[in-house]
Write a protein that holds these residues in place. Sequence first.
Motif, PDB file in Angstrom:
ATOM      1  N   SER A  12       5.880   0.594  -7.936  1.00 17.25           N
ATOM      2  CA  SER A  12       4.498   0.990  -7.427  1.00 17.25           C
ATOM      3  C   SER A  12       4.920   0.704  -5.550  1.00 17.25           C
ATOM      4  O   SER A  12       5.865   0.365  -5.425  1.00 17.25           O
ATOM      5  CB  SER A  12       3.887  -0.450  -7.580  1.00 17.25           C
TER       6      SER A  12
ATOM      7  N   SER B 110       3.651  -1.703  -3.971  1.00 19.14           N
ATOM      8  CA  SER B 110       4.029  -3.086  -3.563  1.00 19.14           C
ATOM      9  C   SER B 110       5.530  -3.290  -3.835  1.00 19.14           C
ATOM     10  O   SER B 110       6.200  -4.065  -3.437  1.00 19.14           O
ATOM     11  CB  SER B 110       3.132  -4.170  -4.208  1.00 19.14           C
TER      12      SER B 110
ATOM     13  N   ILE C  50      -2.606   6.647  -9.148  1.00 15.64           N
ATOM     14  CA  ILE C  50      -2.887   5.492  -9.755  1.00 15.64           C
ATOM     15  C   ILE C  50      -2.365   5.273 -11.130  1.00 15.64           C
ATOM     16  O   ILE C  50      -2.235   6.077 -11.908  1.00 15.64           O
ATOM     17  CB  ILE C  50      -4.381   5.798  -9.803  1.00 15.64           C
ATOM     18  N   ASP C  51      -2.046   3.959 -11.131  1.00 14.20           N
ATOM     19  CA  ASP C  51      -1.470   3.576 -12.509  1.00 14.20           C
ATOM     20  C   ASP C  51      -2.464   3.518 -13.593  1.00 14.20           C
ATOM     21  O   ASP C  51      -3.491   2.842 -13.311  1.00 14.20           O
ATOM     22  CB  ASP C  51      -0.836   2.198 -12.329  1.00 14.20           C
TER      23      ASP C  51
ATOM     24  N   ASP D 241      -3.040   0.188 -14.867  1.00 14.78           N
ATOM     25  CA  ASP D 241      -3.632  -1.015 -14.201  1.00 14.78           C
ATOM     26  C   ASP D 241      -3.958  -0.088 -12.839  1.00 14.78           C
ATOM     27  O   ASP D 241      -3.456  -0.017 -11.979  1.00 14.78           O
ATOM     28  CB  ASP D 241      -2.484  -1.895 -13.828  1.00 14.78           C
ATOM     29  N   ARG D 242      -5.438   0.236 -12.843  1.00 11.57           N
ATOM     30  CA  ARG D 242      -5.934   1.158 -11.856  1.00 11.57           C
ATOM     31  C   ARG D 242      -5.731   0.427 -10.466  1.00 11.57           C
ATOM     32  O   ARG D 242      -6.006   1.042  -9.407  1.00 11.57           O
ATOM     33  CB  ARG D 242      -7.094   1.670 -12.241  1.00 11.57           C
ATOM     34  N   ARG D 243      -5.338  -0.907 -10.225  1.00 15.92           N
ATOM     35  CA  ARG D 243      -5.412  -1.473  -9.145  1.00 15.92           C
ATOM     36  C   ARG D 243      -3.969  -0.833  -8.350  1.00 15.92           C
ATOM     37  O   ARG D 243      -3.806  -1.298  -7.151  1.00 15.92           O
ATOM     38  CB  ARG D 243      -5.512  -2.911  -9.160  1.00 15.92           C
ATOM     39  N   ARG D 244      -2.905  -0.477  -9.200  1.00 16.95           N
ATOM     40  CA  ARG D 244      -1.687  -0.250  -8.616  1.00 16.95           C
ATOM     41  C   ARG D 244      -1.425   1.163  -8.298  1.00 16.95           C
ATOM     42  O   ARG D 244      -2.065   1.994  -8.995  1.00 16.95           O
ATOM     43  CB  ARG D 244      -0.586  -0.648  -9.849  1.00 16.95           C
ATOM     44  N   THR D 245      -0.945   1.490  -7.178  1.00 10.62           N
ATOM     45  CA  THR D 245      -0.315   2.916  -6.899  1.00 10.62           C
ATOM     46  C   THR D 245       1.003   3.009  -7.340  1.00 10.62           C
ATOM     47  O   THR D 245       1.852   2.305  -6.736  1.00 10.62           O
ATOM     48  CB  THR D 245      -0.850   3.087  -5.253  1.00 10.62           C
TER      49      THR D 245
END
Length: 165
Positions: free
Chosen positions: A94, A96, A126-127, A130-134
């Motif tokens: 990701s 992060s 987009i993951d 977990d759509r919050r993760r790139t």
Amino acid sequence: MQQFSNQEIAELKSRVDQIHELLAGRGEESSPVGLRVVDADGTSIKAGLLDQLSFSIQIRRLRRSHFGTAEMSGPVWDMMLDLMLAGAHGRVLSASDLATGAAVPLSSGLRMISALEKQGFVHRSIDERDRRRTIVRLTDVGTERMASYFEKIGTAWQGGQTLAA
């Protein structure tokens, strides 16, 4: 695809550092024993160290010319190494994860990833879990450039040749 944890990223970085140390040790084996150069302060420097320094400079210059206008040093280079290794192991990282692995704040990491994306070396998505993760991956161009770069260094290393910038 399996994802790397921060600990695995740290272990990978440590392994890359070990490889760099092994490569740096090459110069000592090929240098004449006892040959020393004295610097301006009168401190002697082993000839093997000079070979290592020269090879490191050649590698840096080759990297700069090989990747064109892209800034490939420091944290950006760490990200490219992490991405290449992740891809080779069928894992994804990701944004992060990359920032953490490169020891930069997320905001700086995102700017670096954006610059790599503009150069065509990476792609963000987009993951799905977990759509919050790139998720960031090397593009085919990025993978090819990394592979050809290390192939050039490997060839020079095996033959003891000077690297052309």
